[in-house]
Structure formats: structure tokens, C-alpha cells
Motif scaffolding. Sequence first.
Motif, PDB file in Angstrom:
ATOM      1  N   UNK A  59     -30.372  35.412  24.377  1.00  0.00           N
ATOM      2  CA  UNK A  59     -31.605  34.840  25.003  1.00  0.00           C
ATOM      3  C   UNK A  59     -32.560  34.242  23.648  1.00  0.00           C
ATOM      4  N   UNK A  60     -33.192  33.154  23.906  1.00  0.00           N
ATOM      5  CA  UNK A  60     -33.777  32.718  22.724  1.00  0.00           C
ATOM      6  C   UNK A  60     -35.276  33.575  22.750  1.00  0.00           C
ATOM      7  N   UNK A  61     -35.696  33.569  21.409  1.00  0.00           N
ATOM      8  CA  UNK A  61     -36.944  34.355  21.062  1.00  0.00           C
ATOM      9  C   UNK A  61     -38.042  33.524  21.435  1.00  0.00           C
ATOM     10  N   UNK A  62     -38.948  33.926  22.159  1.00  0.00           N
ATOM     11  CA  UNK A  62     -40.301  33.055  22.570  1.00  0.00           C
ATOM     12  C   UNK A  62     -41.212  33.512  21.566  1.00  0.00           C
ATOM     13  N   UNK A  63     -41.875  32.260  21.286  1.00  0.00           N
ATOM     14  CA  UNK A  63     -42.791  32.158  20.069  1.00  0.00           C
ATOM     15  C   UNK A  63     -44.289  32.324  20.761  1.00  0.00           C
ATOM     16  N   UNK A  64     -45.318  32.901  20.290  1.00  0.00           N
ATOM     17  CA  UNK A  64     -46.610  33.107  20.807  1.00  0.00           C
ATOM     18  C   UNK A  64     -47.841  32.510  19.729  1.00  0.00           C
ATOM     19  N   UNK A  65     -48.684  31.980  20.330  1.00  0.00           N
ATOM     20  CA  UNK A  65     -49.861  31.761  19.405  1.00  0.00           C
ATOM     21  C   UNK A  65     -51.002  32.635  20.194  1.00  0.00           C
ATOM     22  N   UNK A  66     -51.821  33.276  19.411  1.00  0.00           N
ATOM     23  CA  UNK A  66     -52.663  34.362  20.071  1.00  0.00           C
ATOM     24  C   UNK A  66     -54.105  33.783  19.832  1.00  0.00           C
ATOM     25  N   UNK A  67     -54.894  33.343  20.654  1.00  0.00           N
ATOM     26  CA  UNK A  67     -56.263  33.216  20.519  1.00  0.00           C
ATOM     27  C   UNK A  67     -57.263  34.244  20.825  1.00  0.00           C
ATOM     28  N   UNK A  68     -57.581  34.931  19.927  1.00  0.00           N
ATOM     29  CA  UNK A  68     -58.677  36.052  20.124  1.00  0.00           C
ATOM     30  C   UNK A  68     -57.952  37.247  19.625  1.00  0.00           C
ATOM     31  N   UNK A  69     -58.207  38.125  18.720  1.00  0.00           N
ATOM     32  CA  UNK A  69     -57.667  39.129  18.242  1.00  0.00           C
ATOM     33  C   UNK A  69     -58.586  40.276  18.361  1.00  0.00           C
ATOM     34  N   UNK A  70     -59.107  40.444  19.445  1.00  0.00           N
ATOM     35  CA  UNK A  70     -59.967  41.641  19.875  1.00  0.00           C
ATOM     36  C   UNK A  70     -58.940  42.599  20.381  1.00  0.00           C
ATOM     37  N   UNK A  71     -59.548  43.719  21.303  1.00  0.00           N
ATOM     38  CA  UNK A  71     -58.453  44.616  21.743  1.00  0.00           C
ATOM     39  C   UNK A  71     -57.408  44.029  22.612  1.00  0.00           C
ATOM     40  N   UNK A  72     -57.518  43.036  23.629  1.00  0.00           N
ATOM     41  CA  UNK A  72     -56.488  42.439  24.160  1.00  0.00           C
ATOM     42  C   UNK A  72     -55.512  41.697  23.378  1.00  0.00           C
ATOM     43  N   UNK A  73     -56.023  41.007  22.444  1.00  0.00           N
ATOM     44  CA  UNK A  73     -54.966  40.187  21.474  1.00  0.00           C
ATOM     45  C   UNK A  73     -54.219  41.086  20.842  1.00  0.00           C
ATOM     46  N   UNK A  74     -54.830  42.372  20.151  1.00  0.00           N
ATOM     47  CA  UNK A  74     -54.043  43.180  19.370  1.00  0.00           C
ATOM     48  C   UNK A  74     -53.090  43.871  20.293  1.00  0.00           C
ATOM     49  N   UNK A  75     -53.141  44.478  21.396  1.00  0.00           N
ATOM     50  CA  UNK A  75     -52.351  45.173  22.191  1.00  0.00           C
ATOM     51  C   UNK A  75     -51.369  43.907  22.637  1.00  0.00           C
ATOM     52  N   UNK A  76     -51.610  42.887  23.132  1.00  0.00           N
ATOM     53  CA  UNK A  76     -50.591  41.898  23.716  1.00  0.00           C
ATOM     54  C   UNK A  76     -49.758  41.358  22.401  1.00  0.00           C
ATOM     55  N   UNK A  77     -50.199  41.111  21.339  1.00  0.00           N
ATOM     56  CA  UNK A  77     -49.548  40.627  20.167  1.00  0.00           C
ATOM     57  C   UNK A  77     -48.606  41.914  19.649  1.00  0.00           C
ATOM     58  N   UNK A  78     -49.071  43.000  19.765  1.00  0.00           N
ATOM     59  CA  UNK A  78     -48.427  44.283  19.160  1.00  0.00           C
ATOM     60  C   UNK A  78     -47.158  44.549  19.885  1.00  0.00           C
ATOM     61  N   UNK A  79     -47.074  43.783  21.088  1.00  0.00           N
ATOM     62  CA  UNK A  79     -45.692  43.928  22.098  1.00  0.00           C
ATOM     63  C   UNK A  79     -44.323  43.282  20.723  1.00  0.00           C
ATOM     64  N   UNK A  80     -44.719  42.311  20.135  1.00  0.00           N
ATOM     65  CA  UNK A  80     -43.831  42.025  18.975  1.00  0.00           C
ATOM     66  C   UNK A  80     -43.082  43.055  18.216  1.00  0.00           C
ATOM     67  N   UNK A  81     -43.663  44.099  18.055  1.00  0.00           N
ATOM     68  CA  UNK A  81     -43.336  45.560  17.454  1.00  0.00           C
ATOM     69  C   UNK A  81     -42.134  46.179  18.347  1.00  0.00           C
ATOM     70  N   UNK A  82     -42.461  46.016  19.609  1.00  0.00           N
ATOM     71  CA  UNK A  82     -41.661  46.633  20.657  1.00  0.00           C
ATOM     72  C   UNK A  82     -40.371  45.713  20.932  1.00  0.00           C
ATOM     73  N   UNK A  83     -40.763  44.399  20.949  1.00  0.00           N
ATOM     74  CA  UNK A  83     -39.402  43.454  21.149  1.00  0.00           C
ATOM     75  C   UNK A  83     -39.246  42.542  20.333  1.00  0.00           C
ATOM     76  N   UNK A  84     -39.059  42.849  19.165  1.00  0.00           N
ATOM     77  CA  UNK A  84     -38.885  41.918  18.070  1.00  0.00           C
ATOM     78  C   UNK A  84     -37.664  40.946  18.153  1.00  0.00           C
TER      79      UNK A  84
END
Length: 143
Positions: free
Chosen positions: A1-26
Motif C-alpha cells: 500500500x502506498x503511504x498517503x501524504x497529508x498537509x495539515x492546515x491548523x495545529x490546534x487540538x484537532x490538528x494535533x490529534x489527527x496529525x498524531x496518527x502518523x505516530x500510530x501508522x507510520x
Amino acid sequence: MKKITFAVCGMGSRGVVYSGKQLEFPEEMEVTAIADVDPERIKAANKYLHVPEEHLFHSADEMFAQPKLADVMMITTQDAMHKEHALKGALQAAIDREDGPAKEGLRRTLQSLELSREKGLPACPDTGWPLFFIKLGNEAVLE
């Protein structure tokens, strides 16, 4: 499976939680760009995201002005800003991909939205583009 790349606009609580999924699914996910108006939020998030300096942005507009940064743009700004950022990001992506006659119409639509924001007037543009929803990771081809 190809790694999916993400750009995150807004690093408040939502941005931190959603981008933090990178640590779970590297193996499946990588954040390649982040934007926030607060430099401290960018610095804190980048301690675990490790995004290159040239892909750290201090506003949504600065991020949207770049060529394609990722497969997916996550709009994680405050609720009141979602519509504007989502529409502007989608229009910019369409402009970047379009090579035909619709490109100028899309560019004018984006300029109209910016003008309506400056003047404090409502805007309801019709881009003439149909909406399609696909599952992430699937290829989409329109012919």
C-alpha cells in the motif's frame, strides 16, 4: 500500500490529534506540510512530525499558494474558518490540476471569494464542477 501524504492546515487540538496518527501508522501516513498562525504551535507539532522547514507555513493562504504539498489536505482550523479554507483549498487544487479552459474560471472564482472576504459580503460561487467523493487510497480518473 502506498503511504498517503497529508498537509495539515491548523495545529490546534484537532490538528494535533489527527496529525498524531502518523505516530500510530507510520507505514501508511506521513504529514508533509503544516500551517498555523501561531509559530509556537508549528514548533511544538514539528517536534514529532519532522516536516522540512520549507513546508512550515504561518497561514492557510501561505499554504494554499504552494503547488501540491500532499495527497490529502486536512482542514483542522476552527469551525468558523472551515468553509472558507476548505473551499479555497479545493479551488486552488482544481486550478493546479486544470490545464483547460476552466482554469481561468476557477481562478476568477477564487478571486471573487477573496474579495467577498475582504468586503465582508457573503459569497456563493458556482464553480460548475461536480463533486465526487472517493475512499482515500483509491485512484480516481475522470474521462
